[in-house]
Design a protein around this motif. Sequence first.
Motif, PDB file in Angstrom:
ATOM      1  N   THR A 162       0.821  -1.227   0.000  1.00  0.00           N
ATOM      2  CA  THR A 162       0.000   0.000   0.000  1.00  0.00           C
ATOM      3  C   THR A 162       0.848   1.268   0.000  1.00  0.00           C
ATOM      4  OG1 THR A 162      -0.119   0.108   2.424  1.00  0.00           O
ATOM      5  CG2 THR A 162      -1.777  -1.223   1.291  1.00  0.00           C
ATOM      6  N   GLY A 163       2.120   1.149   0.455  1.00  0.00           N
ATOM      7  CA  GLY A 163       2.969   2.331   0.496  1.00  0.00           C
ATOM      8  C   GLY A 163       2.676   3.237   1.675  1.00  0.00           C
ATOM      9  N   LYS A 164       1.818   2.799   2.609  1.00  0.00           N
ATOM     10  CA  LYS A 164       1.466   3.608   3.776  1.00  0.00           C
ATOM     11  C   LYS A 164       2.276   3.172   5.001  1.00  0.00           C
ATOM     12  CE  LYS A 164      -3.286   4.533   2.319  1.00  0.00           C
ATOM     13  NZ  LYS A 164      -3.087   5.985   2.183  1.00  0.00           N
ATOM     14  N   ARG A 165       2.516   4.103   5.922  1.00  0.00           N
ATOM     15  CA  ARG A 165       3.231   3.780   7.155  1.00  0.00           C
ATOM     16  C   ARG A 165       2.237   3.172   8.142  1.00  0.00           C
ATOM     17  NH1 ARG A 165       4.809   6.017  12.148  1.00  0.00           N
ATOM     18  NH2 ARG A 165       6.956   5.468  12.732  1.00  0.00           N
ATOM     19  N   ARG A 166       2.520   1.949   8.576  1.00  0.00           N
ATOM     20  CA  ARG A 166       1.630   1.283   9.521  1.00  0.00           C
ATOM     21  C   ARG A 166       2.430   0.274  10.336  1.00  0.00           C
ATOM     22  NH1 ARG A 166      -2.544  -2.520   6.352  1.00  0.00           N
ATOM     23  NH2 ARG A 166      -2.834  -3.222   8.497  1.00  0.00           N
ATOM     24  N   LEU A 167       1.790  -0.205  11.411  1.00  0.00           N
ATOM     25  CA  LEU A 167       2.462  -1.142  12.311  1.00  0.00           C
ATOM     26  C   LEU A 167       2.574  -2.519  11.665  1.00  0.00           C
ATOM     27  CD1 LEU A 167       3.647  -1.776  15.126  1.00  0.00           C
ATOM     28  CD2 LEU A 167       1.324  -2.427  15.833  1.00  0.00           C
ATOM     29  N   HIS A 168       3.794  -3.043  11.639  1.00  0.00           N
ATOM     30  CA  HIS A 168       4.024  -4.433  11.230  1.00  0.00           C
ATOM     31  C   HIS A 168       3.919  -5.270  12.497  1.00  0.00           C
ATOM     32  CE1 HIS A 168       6.848  -7.770   9.705  1.00  0.00           C
ATOM     33  NE2 HIS A 168       5.702  -7.863   9.049  1.00  0.00           N
ATOM     34  N   ASP A 169       2.794  -6.034  12.626  1.00  0.00           N
ATOM     35  CA  ASP A 169       2.441  -6.647  13.903  1.00  0.00           C
ATOM     36  C   ASP A 169       3.108  -7.985  14.163  1.00  0.00           C
ATOM     37  OD1 ASP A 169       1.105  -8.162  12.059  1.00  0.00           O
ATOM     38  OD2 ASP A 169      -0.911  -7.677  12.762  1.00  0.00           O
ATOM     39  N   GLY A 170       4.173  -8.294  13.456  1.00  0.00           N
ATOM     40  CA  GLY A 170       4.890  -9.533  13.693  1.00  0.00           C
ATOM     41  C   GLY A 170       6.309  -9.435  13.193  1.00  0.00           C
ATOM     42  N   MET A 171       6.937 -10.593  13.032  1.00  0.00           N
ATOM     43  CA  MET A 171       8.313 -10.671  12.555  1.00  0.00           C
ATOM     44  C   MET A 171       8.334 -11.568  11.328  1.00  0.00           C
ATOM     45  SD  MET A 171      11.632 -12.122  14.633  1.00  0.00           S
ATOM     46  CE  MET A 171      11.639 -10.758  15.797  1.00  0.00           C
ATOM     47  N   ASP A 172       8.969 -11.080  10.232  1.00  0.00           N
ATOM     48  CA  ASP A 172       9.032 -11.854   8.986  1.00  0.00           C
ATOM     49  C   ASP A 172      10.340 -12.629   8.923  1.00  0.00           C
ATOM     50  OD1 ASP A 172       6.603 -10.886   8.239  1.00  0.00           O
ATOM     51  OD2 ASP A 172       7.352  -9.463   6.761  1.00  0.00           O
ATOM     52  N   PHE A 173      10.216 -13.916   8.586  1.00  0.00           N
ATOM     53  CA  PHE A 173      11.383 -14.775   8.380  1.00  0.00           C
ATOM     54  C   PHE A 173      11.436 -15.147   6.907  1.00  0.00           C
ATOM     55  CE2 PHE A 173      10.332 -15.332  12.815  1.00  0.00           C
ATOM     56  CZ  PHE A 173      11.563 -15.376  13.449  1.00  0.00           C
ATOM     57  N   GLY A 174      12.579 -14.926   6.284  1.00  0.00           N
ATOM     58  CA  GLY A 174      12.727 -15.284   4.886  1.00  0.00           C
ATOM     59  C   GLY A 174      13.042 -16.760   4.728  1.00  0.00           C
ATOM     60  N   ALA A 175      12.319 -17.406   3.816  1.00  0.00           N
ATOM     61  CA  ALA A 175      12.547 -18.832   3.546  1.00  0.00           C
ATOM     62  C   ALA A 175      11.835 -19.191   2.253  1.00  0.00           C
ATOM     63  CB  ALA A 175      12.035 -19.704   4.700  1.00  0.00           C
ATOM     64  N   GLY A 176      12.294 -20.235   1.606  1.00  0.00           N
ATOM     65  CA  GLY A 176      11.671 -20.671   0.372  1.00  0.00           C
ATOM     66  C   GLY A 176      10.307 -21.289   0.618  1.00  0.00           C
ATOM     67  N   CYS A 177       9.414 -21.138  -0.348  1.00  0.00           N
ATOM     68  CA  CYS A 177       8.088 -21.747  -0.225  1.00  0.00           C
ATOM     69  C   CYS A 177       8.240 -23.259  -0.056  1.00  0.00           C
ATOM     70  CB  CYS A 177       7.250 -21.436  -1.468  1.00  0.00           C
ATOM     71  SG  CYS A 177       6.596 -19.757  -1.511  1.00  0.00           S
ATOM     72  N   GLY A 178       7.458 -23.806   0.880  1.00  0.00           N
ATOM     73  CA  GLY A 178       7.511 -25.238   1.152  1.00  0.00           C
ATOM     74  C   GLY A 178       8.387 -25.606   2.329  1.00  0.00           C
ATOM     75  N   THR A 179       9.137 -24.631   2.892  1.00  0.00           N
ATOM     76  CA  THR A 179       9.973 -24.900   4.063  1.00  0.00           C
ATOM     77  C   THR A 179       9.091 -25.232   5.269  1.00  0.00           C
ATOM     78  OG1 THR A 179      11.655 -23.353   3.261  1.00  0.00           O
ATOM     79  CG2 THR A 179      11.728 -23.941   5.601  1.00  0.00           C
ATOM     80  N   PRO A 180       9.383 -26.307   6.027  1.00  0.00           N
ATOM     81  CA  PRO A 180       8.551 -26.673   7.183  1.00  0.00           C
ATOM     82  C   PRO A 180       8.582 -25.588   8.262  1.00  0.00           C
ATOM     83  CG  PRO A 180       9.921 -28.525   6.512  1.00  0.00           C
ATOM     84  CD  PRO A 180      10.423 -27.331   5.761  1.00  0.00           C
ATOM     85  N   ILE A 181       7.418 -25.347   8.880  1.00  0.00           N
ATOM     86  CA  ILE A 181       7.266 -24.379   9.969  1.00  0.00           C
ATOM     87  C   ILE A 181       7.045 -25.159  11.260  1.00  0.00           C
ATOM     88  CG2 ILE A 181       5.877 -22.481  10.873  1.00  0.00           C
ATOM     89  CD1 ILE A 181       5.140 -21.824   7.972  1.00  0.00           C
ATOM     90  N   LYS A 182       7.796 -24.811  12.327  1.00  0.00           N
ATOM     91  CA  LYS A 182       7.747 -25.540  13.591  1.00  0.00           C
ATOM     92  C   LYS A 182       6.951 -24.770  14.646  1.00  0.00           C
ATOM     93  CE  LYS A 182      10.868 -28.239  11.660  1.00  0.00           C
ATOM     94  NZ  LYS A 182      10.521 -29.605  11.175  1.00  0.00           N
ATOM     95  N   ALA A 183       6.269 -25.513  15.515  1.00  0.00           N
ATOM     96  CA  ALA A 183       5.572 -24.894  16.641  1.00  0.00           C
ATOM     97  C   ALA A 183       6.595 -24.271  17.578  1.00  0.00           C
ATOM     98  CB  ALA A 183       4.730 -25.931  17.379  1.00  0.00           C
ATOM     99  N   ALA A 184       6.355 -23.032  18.029  1.00  0.00           N
ATOM    100  CA  ALA A 184       7.317 -22.335  18.882  1.00  0.00           C
ATOM    101  C   ALA A 184       7.281 -22.844  20.318  1.00  0.00           C
ATOM    102  CB  ALA A 184       7.035 -20.832  18.865  1.00  0.00           C
TER     103      ALA A 184
END
Length: 430
Positions: free
Chosen positions: A322-344
């Motif tokens: 959107t190009g607007k300033r707003r709160l990013h409410d989490g943390m982004d992790f870079g990874a390839g599509c299909g990478t397994p996600i683990k319960a924290a």
Amino acid sequence: MRSTPRSALLAFTLTFALIATLAGPSLAESKDELERKKNATNSELSGAQQSYDESSKAAADAAAVLQASQAQLAEAQSALGSVRGQLVAAQALDAQMQVKLEQSEADLAQAESDLAAGEQDVEASTAEVVEFTVESLQDAGAGLRAFNELVSGADPTEFTEQVAINNTIADSQLSKLDTLDATRVLLDINEQKVQALRDQVQVERDAAAANLANITVLEQQAAAQEASVAQLVQANSTNKSAADAAVAADASDIAALEADRNALEAELQRLAAEELARANANANSGGGGGGGGGGSSTGKLSYPLSSVRITSPYGFRIHPITGKRRLHDGMDFGAGCGTPIKAAANGTIVSQYYNSGYGNRVILNNGVINGANIVTTYNHLSRFAVSPGQRVSRGQTIGYVGTTGSSTGCHLHFMVLVNGSHTNPANWIG
């Protein structure tokens, strides 16, 4: 999906009807149900927010297009003024050219009249010269006779008179020859003048015709410019009005959904406090247990991916879409599509669903950790690996990295909610 204020109000009413029926012994079930309701509301709110962002961007784009077209209109109006100025100048030139042409045509008419008169003078002079020649031939014998008479003893005075008469006639005839030559010279001059004036008149007529054609073209250009730009501004103005209306509708949706979400969050915070109180009571009585469903534990959350590559931290930023300033409410992790996600951490899958903003998301209730109720969410998944209501362990695969929802590429958007409110995940993982 876009919700409406009426549907949001209905959801709000049903939610409080549900809350009113909750009893103390079913606290865990009540909390899970509220979590599901909150997630559903967040889903609608996220969709409405995305719609609002999109419509706001569309409105801004429409306003920019309108502003650009208005600038084009100003330029076109300036060009139109220039064209009209050229048109006025061309029309004034046309009037001048018409006056000049009329004068040239009058001069041509006078020159042609003078030429005709000169031709008549030449003809008259020529006739006189011819007549003089004939008379000279006829009078040649009279001169000879006067001379013979003089020789024969005639009076010299008569001979002198005859010679004087002959000289006078000769002078007159010479004058007529000179006049004839002069008339012919004037005739040549008038012929040249007439030809020059005819050429000039033709040039002026051609120039007047070209100027008139230019006037026609300028008038057509002026009319076309004014009509096309006016149409463009009208169309863009209509588009902007429609975009503004969409923004107003989306803002109304968001206001209703935010009111619903705030009510749910308040109730979740109340229930989280009760759960914390119960966990503390169990701990004091020696009945402590694991996290994720009424128990209490200590420690930090695990990283949800084996490879840690943070591409966007928690906090305010310029939204990449959107190009607007707003709160990013989490943390982004870079990874390839299909990478397994683990319960924290250990916990129970509250729900998993698709959201237009977060895409495929998993909501995991991790119970009480370090004295706070913790819920973790995993977003933009390509697919799920667990089911709602399922108990999972720390490090267990619960889904796979994707780019669903409002996303610019493959990544995991990881969120941590503490006592019902989102917080910076960096303070909880390690």
